[in-house]
Scaffold this active site. Sequence first.
Site, PDB file in Angstrom:
ATOM      1  CB  SER A   1     -24.350  30.636  -4.617  1.00 27.51           C
ATOM      2  OG  SER A   1     -24.538  31.471  -5.763  1.00 27.51           O
TER       3      SER A   1
ATOM      4  CD  GLU B   1     -26.824  23.477 -10.932  1.00 32.34           C
ATOM      5  OE1 GLU B   1     -25.821  23.472 -10.238  1.00 32.34           O
ATOM      6  OE2 GLU B   1     -26.822  23.779 -12.130  1.00 32.34           O
TER       7      GLU B   1
ATOM      8  CG  ASN C   1     -20.519  23.281 -14.721  1.00 31.44           C
ATOM      9  OD1 ASN C   1     -19.723  23.209 -15.667  1.00 31.44           O
ATOM     10  ND2 ASN C   1     -21.699  23.879 -14.831  1.00 31.44           N
ATOM     11  CD1 TRP C   2     -14.069  23.134 -12.632  1.00 28.28           C
ATOM     12  CD2 TRP C   2     -12.260  23.090 -13.970  1.00 28.28           C
ATOM     13  NE1 TRP C   2     -12.994  22.719 -11.872  1.00 28.28           N
ATOM     14  CE2 TRP C   2     -11.863  22.681 -12.668  1.00 28.28           C
ATOM     15  CE3 TRP C   2     -11.293  23.129 -14.976  1.00 28.28           C
ATOM     16  CZ2 TRP C   2     -10.545  22.324 -12.352  1.00 28.28           C
ATOM     17  CZ3 TRP C   2      -9.980  22.772 -14.657  1.00 28.28           C
ATOM     18  CH2 TRP C   2      -9.615  22.384 -13.370  1.00 28.28           C
ATOM     19  CE  LYS C   3     -21.325  27.515 -14.018  1.00 24.79           C
ATOM     20  NZ  LYS C   3     -22.356  28.459 -13.679  1.00 24.79           N
TER      21      LYS C   3
ATOM     22  CD  GLU D   1     -24.318  28.754 -16.672  1.00 22.48           C
ATOM     23  OE1 GLU D   1     -23.374  28.060 -17.095  1.00 22.48           O
ATOM     24  OE2 GLU D   1     -24.310  29.289 -15.545  1.00 22.48           O
TER      25      GLU D   1
ATOM     26  CG  HIS E   1     -25.814  24.055 -16.305  1.00 18.72           C
ATOM     27  ND1 HIS E   1     -25.996  25.415 -16.437  1.00 18.72           N
ATOM     28  CD2 HIS E   1     -25.184  23.866 -15.120  1.00 18.72           C
ATOM     29  CE1 HIS E   1     -25.488  26.018 -15.365  1.00 18.72           C
ATOM     30  NE2 HIS E   1     -24.987  25.104 -14.561  1.00 18.72           N
TER      31      HIS E   1
ATOM     32  N   GLY F   1     -20.227  25.370  -9.203  1.00 22.02           N
ATOM     33  CA  GLY F   1     -19.618  26.083 -10.325  1.00 22.02           C
ATOM     34  C   GLY F   1     -18.356  26.792  -9.884  1.00 22.02           C
ATOM     35  N   GLY F   2     -18.481  28.084  -9.589  1.00 22.31           N
ATOM     36  CA  GLY F   2     -17.324  28.923  -9.303  1.00 22.31           C
ATOM     37  C   GLY F   2     -16.371  28.349  -8.258  1.00 22.31           C
TER      38      GLY F   2
ATOM     39  N   GLY G   1     -24.336  31.294  -9.650  1.00 27.58           N
ATOM     40  CA  GLY G   1     -23.344  32.331  -9.898  1.00 27.58           C
ATOM     41  C   GLY G   1     -23.705  33.690  -9.318  1.00 27.58           C
TER      42      GLY G   1
HETATM   43  C1  PEP Z   1     -23.548  25.709 -11.709  1.00 29.81           C
HETATM   44  O1  PEP Z   1     -23.295  26.352 -12.701  1.00 29.81           O
HETATM   45  O2  PEP Z   1     -23.909  24.530 -11.824  1.00 29.81           O
HETATM   46  C2  PEP Z   1     -23.432  26.367 -10.410  1.00 29.81           C
HETATM   47  C3  PEP Z   1     -24.049  25.832  -9.394  1.00 29.81           C
HETATM   48  O3  PEP Z   1     -22.667  27.514 -10.354  1.00 29.81           O
HETATM   49  P1  PEP Z   1     -22.249  28.339  -9.022  1.00 29.81           P
HETATM   50  O4  PEP Z   1     -21.799  27.314  -8.001  1.00 29.81           O
HETATM   51  O5  PEP Z   1     -21.125  29.217  -9.480  1.00 29.81           O
HETATM   52  O6  PEP Z   1     -23.445  29.073  -8.569  1.00 29.81           O
END
Ligand code: PEP
Length: 245
Positions: free
Chosen positions: A205, A161, A10-12, A93, A91, A226-227, A167
């Site tokens: 994470s 999640e 997920n590049w957000k 967010e 999600h 994500g990241g 994050g």
């Molecule tokens: C996400 O936003 O779905 C996520 C899991 O982010 P991160 O891996 O950066 O915690």
Amino acid sequence: MAPRKLAAGNWKMNGTRAALAEIAALAPQAGGVDVLICPPATLVAPMAEAAPKGIAVGGQDCHAEASGAHTGDIAAEQLRDAGASHVIVGHSERRTDHAETDAQVAAKATAAHRAGLVAVICVGETEAQRDAGETLAVIAAQLAGSVPEGATAANTVIAYEPVWAIGTGRTPTVEQIAEVHAAMRQALANRLADGAEMTLLYGGSVKPGNAAEIFAIANVDGALVGGASLKAADFGPIVAALAAA
Ligand code: PEP
């Protein structure tokens, strides 16, 4: 049938066309693992064109309706037309920033199914809910409210999640992930004909250094990342860890 393994990124709200080089750099992956990148909406079409064979492209959200007066929104049909095969819905967010409810998430998942997309439905507790001992009840309620009628193992993926792990660099313990994933597997098997075969992702994470440990947990069929999905140098080893699990 065993659930399919999926490594999803997920590049957000990150990336412009220059970032497409990252997907081109993802080496052809070992068989048995599906790989998905969900870039910002502006990159869905160019990424779908540039993606190496075997790498699927998805949206990060969709509207429940197929068309209409909804400025700034994107229909599942439009994502499909742009080359997407999946879309993330619910999600945390989106649930937080846009006050999305379980009912809205379910409607978006139904829209994804209508358009022929796989819906990646996200659920997860806040830190306060975990501290209050409410985690399993929160997840059960989110699953009941966000997974729509018509969901199958072929058209739906669930991502657990924990909001406090996204994050932050913090991850739940192996036992905490195992507990939630076992409960999700049971709830889905009880409700859906092929619920036991649905792909269950852990997200929060995930990075190259902890991927193998997470993928060894029962009922974890992959990750939503994500990241660490932004760079092929990080995401590639995560995909490889899933293939080896
Ligand atoms: C996400 O936003 O779905 C996520 C899991 O982010 P991160 O891996 O950066 O915690």
